[in-house]
Write a protein that holds these residues in place. Structure first.
Motif, PDB file in Angstrom:
ATOM      1  N   SER A   4      34.579  56.227  41.454  1.00 21.68           N
ATOM      2  CA  SER A   4      35.346  54.945  41.986  1.00 21.68           C
ATOM      3  C   SER A   4      35.047  54.797  43.275  1.00 21.68           C
ATOM      4  O   SER A   4      35.203  55.764  44.161  1.00 21.68           O
ATOM      5  CB  SER A   4      36.711  54.948  41.486  1.00 21.68           C
ATOM      6  N   GLU A   5      34.939  53.622  43.814  1.00 24.04           N
ATOM      7  CA  GLU A   5      34.999  53.457  45.305  1.00 24.04           C
ATOM      8  C   GLU A   5      35.168  51.837  45.626  1.00 24.04           C
ATOM      9  O   GLU A   5      34.963  51.101  44.884  1.00 24.04           O
ATOM     10  CB  GLU A   5      33.713  53.917  45.806  1.00 24.04           C
ATOM     11  N   SER A   6      35.383  51.606  46.995  1.00 26.73           N
ATOM     12  CA  SER A   6      35.497  50.317  47.471  1.00 26.73           C
ATOM     13  C   SER A   6      34.379  50.036  48.358  1.00 26.73           C
ATOM     14  O   SER A   6      33.919  50.807  49.065  1.00 26.73           O
ATOM     15  CB  SER A   6      36.914  50.110  48.120  1.00 26.73           C
ATOM     16  N   VAL A   7      33.708  49.193  48.031  1.00 28.05           N
ATOM     17  CA  VAL A   7      32.277  48.628  48.670  1.00 28.05           C
ATOM     18  C   VAL A   7      32.785  47.277  49.235  1.00 28.05           C
ATOM     19  O   VAL A   7      33.057  46.251  48.947  1.00 28.05           O
ATOM     20  CB  VAL A   7      31.257  48.413  47.569  1.00 28.05           C
ATOM     21  N   SER A   8      31.892  47.411  50.847  1.00 31.69           N
ATOM     22  CA  SER A   8      32.088  46.415  51.585  1.00 31.69           C
ATOM     23  C   SER A   8      31.043  45.205  51.272  1.00 31.69           C
ATOM     24  O   SER A   8      29.696  45.761  51.480  1.00 31.69           O
ATOM     25  CB  SER A   8      32.012  46.769  53.034  1.00 31.69           C
ATOM     26  N   VAL A   9      31.150  44.252  50.813  1.00 28.85           N
ATOM     27  CA  VAL A   9      30.040  43.401  50.446  1.00 28.85           C
ATOM     28  C   VAL A   9      30.646  41.880  51.200  1.00 28.85           C
ATOM     29  O   VAL A   9      31.709  41.474  50.677  1.00 28.85           O
ATOM     30  CB  VAL A   9      29.494  42.990  48.916  1.00 28.85           C
ATOM     31  N   ASN A  10      29.779  41.186  51.787  1.00 33.34           N
ATOM     32  CA  ASN A  10      30.048  39.766  52.016  1.00 33.34           C
ATOM     33  C   ASN A  10      31.368  39.692  53.033  1.00 33.34           C
ATOM     34  O   ASN A  10      32.106  38.712  52.663  1.00 33.34           O
ATOM     35  CB  ASN A  10      29.910  38.707  50.961  1.00 33.34           C
ATOM     36  N   GLY A  11      31.500  40.757  53.788  1.00 29.28           N
ATOM     37  CA  GLY A  11      32.765  40.523  54.647  1.00 29.28           C
ATOM     38  C   GLY A  11      34.102  41.000  53.910  1.00 29.28           C
ATOM     39  O   GLY A  11      35.067  40.658  54.310  1.00 29.28           O
ATOM     40  N   LYS A  12      34.161  41.683  52.794  1.00 32.99           N
ATOM     41  CA  LYS A  12      35.259  41.957  51.787  1.00 32.99           C
ATOM     42  C   LYS A  12      35.028  42.985  51.046  1.00 32.99           C
ATOM     43  O   LYS A  12      33.790  43.574  50.697  1.00 32.99           O
ATOM     44  CB  LYS A  12      35.748  40.846  51.134  1.00 32.99           C
ATOM     45  N   ASN A  13      36.084  43.913  50.909  1.00 26.57           N
ATOM     46  CA  ASN A  13      35.958  45.002  49.882  1.00 26.57           C
ATOM     47  C   ASN A  13      36.235  44.842  48.503  1.00 26.57           C
ATOM     48  O   ASN A  13      37.070  44.235  48.261  1.00 26.57           O
ATOM     49  CB  ASN A  13      37.053  46.012  50.384  1.00 26.57           C
ATOM     50  N   ILE A  14      35.064  45.127  47.842  1.00 25.74           N
ATOM     51  CA  ILE A  14      35.225  45.024  46.194  1.00 25.74           C
ATOM     52  C   ILE A  14      35.164  46.468  45.553  1.00 25.74           C
ATOM     53  O   ILE A  14      34.345  47.389  45.863  1.00 25.74           O
ATOM     54  CB  ILE A  14      33.987  44.361  45.662  1.00 25.74           C
ATOM     55  N   TYR A  15      35.973  46.664  44.707  1.00 24.37           N
ATOM     56  CA  TYR A  15      36.300  47.869  43.999  1.00 24.37           C
ATOM     57  C   TYR A  15      35.784  47.875  42.783  1.00 24.37           C
ATOM     58  O   TYR A  15      35.777  46.735  42.036  1.00 24.37           O
ATOM     59  CB  TYR A  15      38.043  48.012  43.931  1.00 24.37           C
ATOM     60  N   TYR A  16      35.021  48.993  42.232  1.00 24.11           N
ATOM     61  CA  TYR A  16      34.574  49.385  40.920  1.00 24.11           C
ATOM     62  C   TYR A  16      35.154  50.710  40.598  1.00 24.11           C
ATOM     63  O   TYR A  16      35.073  51.610  41.265  1.00 24.11           O
ATOM     64  CB  TYR A  16      33.240  48.988  41.086  1.00 24.11           C
ATOM     65  N   GLU A  17      34.853  50.981  39.434  1.00 21.11           N
ATOM     66  CA  GLU A  17      34.719  52.316  38.539  1.00 21.11           C
ATOM     67  C   GLU A  17      33.715  52.238  37.693  1.00 21.11           C
ATOM     68  O   GLU A  17      33.208  51.499  37.080  1.00 21.11           O
ATOM     69  CB  GLU A  17      36.301  52.393  37.748  1.00 21.11           C
ATOM     70  N   GLY A  75      30.873  35.101  42.242  1.00 20.49           N
ATOM     71  CA  GLY A  75      29.471  35.507  41.924  1.00 20.49           C
ATOM     72  C   GLY A  75      28.496  35.913  42.732  1.00 20.49           C
ATOM     73  O   GLY A  75      28.023  37.145  42.525  1.00 20.49           O
ATOM     74  N   GLU A  76      28.772  35.489  43.825  1.00 22.15           N
ATOM     75  CA  GLU A  76      27.727  36.123  45.152  1.00 22.15           C
ATOM     76  C   GLU A  76      28.209  37.485  45.261  1.00 22.15           C
ATOM     77  O   GLU A  76      27.436  38.436  45.636  1.00 22.15           O
ATOM     78  CB  GLU A  76      27.735  35.259  46.073  1.00 22.15           C
ATOM     79  N   ASP A  77      29.692  37.816  45.254  1.00 21.85           N
ATOM     80  CA  ASP A  77      30.071  38.882  45.770  1.00 21.85           C
ATOM     81  C   ASP A  77      29.738  40.042  44.712  1.00 21.85           C
ATOM     82  O   ASP A  77      29.384  41.122  44.779  1.00 21.85           O
ATOM     83  CB  ASP A  77      31.667  38.927  45.910  1.00 21.85           C
ATOM     84  N   VAL A  78      29.694  39.720  43.138  1.00 22.75           N
ATOM     85  CA  VAL A  78      29.298  40.462  42.256  1.00 22.75           C
ATOM     86  C   VAL A  78      27.674  40.858  42.380  1.00 22.75           C
ATOM     87  O   VAL A  78      27.348  42.079  42.038  1.00 22.75           O
ATOM     88  CB  VAL A  78      29.689  39.944  40.654  1.00 22.75           C
ATOM     89  N   THR A  79      27.068  39.727  42.496  1.00 19.29           N
ATOM     90  CA  THR A  79      25.564  40.023  42.862  1.00 19.29           C
ATOM     91  C   THR A  79      25.463  41.029  44.028  1.00 19.29           C
ATOM     92  O   THR A  79      24.565  42.077  43.903  1.00 19.29           O
ATOM     93  CB  THR A  79      24.808  38.690  43.190  1.00 19.29           C
TER      94      THR A  79
END
Length: 243
Positions: A4-17, A75-79
């Motif tokens: 699990s981690e938070s990733v910086s994409v498009n100027g925001k942190n997105i978390y996934y497991e 959607g762009e954040d997911v991509t």
């Protein structure tokens, strides 16, 4: 859990497991939910796939909304997250908001998704058509939505989700639908008041490779409850097809 981690994409942190081993399978949750809502399904899929549960923009352990809600932007954040993970091809399942986001991803990066399942979503929806939702889903009524406290990391985040609901507007034209490359399974309950049968028929007609599964006497969360086992069986069969 594998990672699990938070990733910086498009100027925001997105978390996934992530869980399990195998080809990548992305799960996207509904609006006001989080990746936690998909955890009961991990055991059903992790033997065959590397399962990724994502907290969509503004939700869960991802950053609160920093700008007005845009389904295309989510959607762009997911991509961008998928690019960060180094995944060239994925399969995906999205519920409600998560399904709407998947249609955007399929249009933004046409070769990324091999096959996808949407539940309670057809890629076109506006809160303006459901004033009763808009009026009820406000911060002063937070106690009526008990999952909010357990799904999100702060009151500021919950307020952002409720405030941004007014901007939940997404529309996909016939021409855009015709450009969607992955095979799509559209799942809905026949008692889902947020799903228009005419819109489902339009989407089915225009997406080149699509199937529709309508479950009787079920509302929005058609994949849960009494149909969970059947959903898992059908989903696995659909996703495992050679393409």
């Amino acid at each position: 859990m594998k990672k699990s981690e938070s990733v910086s994409v498009n100027g925001k942190n997105i978390y996934y497991e992530s869980y399990g081993e195998g080809s990548p399978l992305i799960f996207l949750h509904g609006y006001s939910l989080s990746s936690k809502s998909w955890r009961p399904f991990v055991a059903d899929f992790e033997k065959d796939y590397t399962v990724y549960l994502v907290d969509l923009t503004g939700h869960g352990q991802s950053d609160p909304f920093k700008e007005d809600l845009s389904i295309a932007s989510v959607g762009e954040d997911v991509t961008a997250l998928i690019d960060y993970l180094g995944l060239d091809k994925v399969k995906a399942i999205g519920f409600s908001f998560g399904g709407d986001v998947l249609y955007q991803v399929a249009m933004q990066k046409p070769d990324l998704i091999e096959a996808m399942i949407t539940i309670g979503a057809v890629g076109t929806w506006t809160v303006e058509d459901f004033p009763q939702y808009h009026e009820g889903f406000k911060i002063e009524n937070k106690a009526n939505f008990p999952w909010l406290e357990s799904s999100h990391k702060s009151d500021a985040q919950i307020k952002g989700i409720m405030d941004q609901f007014k901007n939940y507007i997404v529309s996909i034209s016939n021409e855009e639908l015709q450009q969607i490359k992955p095979e799509v399974m559209i799942i809905m309950g026949d008692d889902d008041e947020g799903m228009d049968f005419a819109e489902v028929a339009r989407v089915k007609k225009n997406i080149p490779n699509s199937d529709v599964w309508i479950l009787p006497d079920v509302s929005h969360s058609a994949h849960e409850g009494e149909y969970k086992e059947e959903f898992v069986t059908k989903a696995k069969r659909f996703l495992s097809k050679d393409r």
